[in-house]
Design an enzyme around this catalytic site. Structure first.
Site, PDB file in Angstrom:
ATOM      1  N   SER A  19     -20.343  33.245  16.401  1.00 59.27           N
ATOM      2  CA  SER A  19     -20.605  32.284  17.642  1.00 59.27           C
ATOM      3  C   SER A  19     -19.502  32.460  18.847  1.00 59.27           C
ATOM      4  O   SER A  19     -18.407  32.840  18.541  1.00 59.27           O
ATOM      5  CB  SER A  19     -20.236  30.582  17.564  1.00 59.27           C
ATOM      6  N   ARG A  26     -12.310  24.097  18.705  1.00 57.97           N
ATOM      7  CA  ARG A  26     -11.977  25.581  19.024  1.00 57.97           C
ATOM      8  C   ARG A  26     -10.602  25.762  19.353  1.00 57.97           C
ATOM      9  O   ARG A  26     -10.808  26.873  20.643  1.00 57.97           O
ATOM     10  CB  ARG A  26     -12.966  26.539  19.416  1.00 57.97           C
ATOM     11  N   GLU A  54     -16.105  30.872  23.288  1.00 53.65           N
ATOM     12  CA  GLU A  54     -15.570  30.845  22.072  1.00 53.65           C
ATOM     13  C   GLU A  54     -14.761  32.078  22.002  1.00 53.65           C
ATOM     14  O   GLU A  54     -13.426  32.022  21.483  1.00 53.65           O
ATOM     15  CB  GLU A  54     -16.033  30.279  20.963  1.00 53.65           C
TER      16      GLU A  54
END
Length: 339
Positions: free
Chosen positions: A239, A165, A335
């Site tokens: 998320s 990520r 994130e």
């Protein structure tokens, strides 16, 4: 090209958080962006935020600078060889729409990434991924506009420094480049990834007899829809936390105390742990305070039930981080980009 001042960003972020931009402008081409940067902005001193789908951002305050809304569209086949199709998409294209385009044309490789919110331009920045596939697996190159040099630069995979990520666009190149388009390398012969998560079970439930990329995409969409809220109905950014990667020694120690802790090999000597499980064990799943909450079906997702402020969402995320660290000795990382 219209320029707005003191402009509401609420419709431009999937959390539905109210925040004002000092200045706001949309661009549909690289030429419009170049004109905007040359005639209106001062990249050396102005704060600049590029927005696409707004699906991975949390506004905690008004933005005292320029918000540039990327609306560059278009999908086209550049070339093909014996094994691959090279497909270019404008950064303003909806990501899921792009995946469906690939499936409709039998271009394989993106099907596991179905229903991920956001736009094409964000895909390499975040190195988005799901069910065993990441953007770096199908990335070929991208073109980006350098705000300081006022010219277009091409980035190949090695230039992007992809991580979990993560990419160079979140590190040393953050705030310097505006992605214009991305070229992906799709497969002529599918290489199915169905062993991750519940895809195999979902395919069986669907009664799929002959596996193809459309069936995999539909299975992924069923799974995601069953446990993730629709941002159009409930504000969220998917998320909120990354799945932490810890040493295998630490994981083994934790597994002695918590035998059901999920873990996946993440390179030699490292294990990736399911952040949602950690959060759930700390009692946060389904928690709500005012309009800020932790989604009842997936603890990784923080939600705005209506009028939560960005600070309320951020404070909730910090409380979750603190409790997971106290219980498991693991520091969760957000994130979502916090502004």
């Amino acid at each position: 090209m219209q320029i707005h001042h003191h402009f509401s960003l609420r419709p431009y972020n999937s959390f539905g958080i109210e925040a004002l931009a000092r200045s706001f402008a949309s661009f549909n081409t690289a030429e419009e962006l170049s004109e905007l940067v040359t005639e209106q902005l001062h990249p050396e001193k102005d704060q600049i935020l590029v927005l696409g789908g707004g699906s991975n951002i949390l506004f905690t305050k008004d933005f005292d600078g320029w918000v540039l809304h990327n609306r560059i569209k278009g999908i086209g086949l550049l070339r093909e060889d014996d094994r691959h199709f090279y497909l270019q998409a404008g950064a303003g294209e909806n990501w899921h729409g792009f995946v469906q385009y690939c499936i409709d044309h039998n271009y394989a490789g993106a099907e596991n990434l179905s229903l991920i919110p956001g736009n094409v331009g964000a895909s390499p920045i975040q190195n988005i991924g799901a069910y065993g596939v990441e953007i770096k697996d199908l990335f070929h190159e991208l073109e980006a506009f350098d705000l300081f040099e006022k010219q277009v630069r091409t980035f190949r995979s090695a230039d992007c420094d992809f991580g979990y990520r993560d990419s160079i666009f979140k590190k040393s190149a953050k705030g310097r480049y505006v992605i214009l388009n991305v070229t992906y390398r799709l497969n002529k012969k599918p290489d199915f990834h169905i062993g991750y998560g519940a895809i195999t079970q979902e395919l069986e439930r669907m009664g799929v007899q002959e596996l193809d990329i459309r069936a995999v995409s539909e299975a992924v969409m069923h799974i995601r829809s069953s446990k993730l809220p629709d941002p159009g109905q409930t504000g969220n950014a998917g998320s909120f936390f990354k799945n932490p990667v810890i040493s295998s020694v630490q994981y083994t120690d934790l597994a002695h105390e918590y035998p059901h802790i999920p873990g996946y090999v993440a390179g030699e000597g490292f294990t990736k742990v399911a952040a949602g499980w950690l959060i759930e064990q700390c009692g946060w799943k389904g928690y709500r305070k005012g309009d800020a909450g932790c989604y009842p079906k997936q603890a990784l997702v923080l939600v705005n039930y209506g009028n939560a402020s960005g600070k309320e969402i951020l404070d909730l995320s910090q409380a979750i981080i603190d409790s997971v660290e106290k219980k498991f000795g693991i520091l969760l990382e957000r994130e979502v980009n916090v502004v």
